[in-house]
Write a protein that holds these residues in place. Structure first.
Motif, PDB file in Angstrom:
ATOM      1  N   UNK A 174       0.804  -1.119  -0.331  1.00  0.00           N
ATOM      2  CA  UNK A 174      -0.303   0.199   0.177  1.00  0.00           C
ATOM      3  C   UNK A 174       0.689   1.536   0.069  1.00  0.00           C
ATOM      4  N   UNK A 175       0.883   2.006  -0.837  1.00  0.00           N
ATOM      5  CA  UNK A 175       1.531   3.440  -1.167  1.00  0.00           C
ATOM      6  C   UNK A 175       0.987   4.329  -0.524  1.00  0.00           C
ATOM      7  N   UNK A 176       1.417   5.763  -0.341  1.00  0.00           N
ATOM      8  CA  UNK A 176       0.848   6.561   0.139  1.00  0.00           C
ATOM      9  C   UNK A 176      -0.348   7.398   0.171  1.00  0.00           C
ATOM     10  N   UNK A 177      -0.085   6.975  -1.501  1.00  0.00           N
ATOM     11  CA  UNK A 177      -1.987   7.953  -1.579  1.00  0.00           C
ATOM     12  C   UNK A 177      -2.764   7.127  -1.826  1.00  0.00           C
ATOM     13  N   UNK A 178      -2.423   5.575  -1.906  1.00  0.00           N
ATOM     14  CA  UNK A 178      -3.945   4.382  -1.364  1.00  0.00           C
ATOM     15  C   UNK A 178      -4.194   4.685   0.340  1.00  0.00           C
TER      16      UNK A 178
ATOM     17  N   UNK B 226      -8.443   6.356   1.501  1.00  0.00           N
ATOM     18  CA  UNK B 226      -9.423   5.800   2.495  1.00  0.00           C
ATOM     19  C   UNK B 226      -9.831   5.768   3.342  1.00  0.00           C
ATOM     20  N   UNK B 227      -9.661   7.771   3.579  1.00  0.00           N
ATOM     21  CA  UNK B 227      -9.581   8.668   4.237  1.00  0.00           C
ATOM     22  C   UNK B 227     -10.906   9.420   3.548  1.00  0.00           C
TER      23      UNK B 227
ATOM     24  N   UNK C 141     -14.774  13.566   0.349  1.00  0.00           N
ATOM     25  CA  UNK C 141     -14.234  12.970  -1.059  1.00  0.00           C
ATOM     26  C   UNK C 141     -14.530  14.426  -1.407  1.00  0.00           C
ATOM     27  N   UNK C 142     -15.827  14.578  -1.542  1.00  0.00           N
ATOM     28  CA  UNK C 142     -16.090  15.592  -2.418  1.00  0.00           C
ATOM     29  C   UNK C 142     -15.140  17.591  -1.951  1.00  0.00           C
TER      30      UNK C 142
ATOM     31  N   UNK D 218      -2.400  16.010  -3.505  1.00  0.00           N
ATOM     32  CA  UNK D 218      -3.485  16.611  -2.493  1.00  0.00           C
ATOM     33  C   UNK D 218      -4.560  15.638  -1.899  1.00  0.00           C
ATOM     34  N   UNK D 219      -5.251  15.079  -3.355  1.00  0.00           N
ATOM     35  CA  UNK D 219      -6.233  14.349  -2.627  1.00  0.00           C
ATOM     36  C   UNK D 219      -5.703  12.918  -1.216  1.00  0.00           C
ATOM     37  N   UNK D 220      -4.671  12.769  -1.119  1.00  0.00           N
ATOM     38  CA  UNK D 220      -4.032  11.878  -0.651  1.00  0.00           C
ATOM     39  C   UNK D 220      -3.842  12.391   0.479  1.00  0.00           C
ATOM     40  N   UNK D 221      -3.755  13.555   0.816  1.00  0.00           N
ATOM     41  CA  UNK D 221      -3.032  14.446   2.313  1.00  0.00           C
ATOM     42  C   UNK D 221      -4.340  14.745   2.871  1.00  0.00           C
ATOM     43  N   UNK D 222      -5.265  15.374   2.379  1.00  0.00           N
ATOM     44  CA  UNK D 222      -6.696  15.880   2.790  1.00  0.00           C
ATOM     45  C   UNK D 222      -7.425  13.887   3.358  1.00  0.00           C
ATOM     46  N   UNK D 223      -7.420  12.867   2.652  1.00  0.00           N
ATOM     47  CA  UNK D 223      -7.617  12.094   3.709  1.00  0.00           C
ATOM     48  C   UNK D 223      -6.757  10.904   4.278  1.00  0.00           C
TER      49      UNK D 223
END
Length: 64
Positions: free
Chosen positions: A1-5, A9-10, A16-17, A37-42
């Motif tokens: 599992x990488x950091x983006x995945x 997950x969050x 997500x929106x 950016x999405x991964x950091x927010x998640x």
């Protein structure tokens, strides 16, 4: 599992929106991709959720 995945997950529902709405403008201004950016927010939301559950468990244990 990488950091983006892990970060993605969050992202469920309104989170997500929110990440989708913020990812484009932030990635245009900073040297990161939309997915980063999405991964950091998640990841932030995922950590906050874990902290919330841990605090609730601690409070429950202290009440006993």
């Amino acid at each position: 599992m990488d950091a983006i995945s892990f970060g993605k997950a969050g992202l469920k529902g309104w989170r997500a929106r929110l990440a989708d709405a913020v990812a484009g403008p932030v990635s245009r201004r900073a040297p990161v991709t939309d997915d980063q950016v999405r991964a950091a927010i998640g990841a932030v939301f995922l950590v906050l959720s874990v902290m919330y559950v841990a605090k609730a468990a601690k409070d429950l244990a202290a009440a006993r």
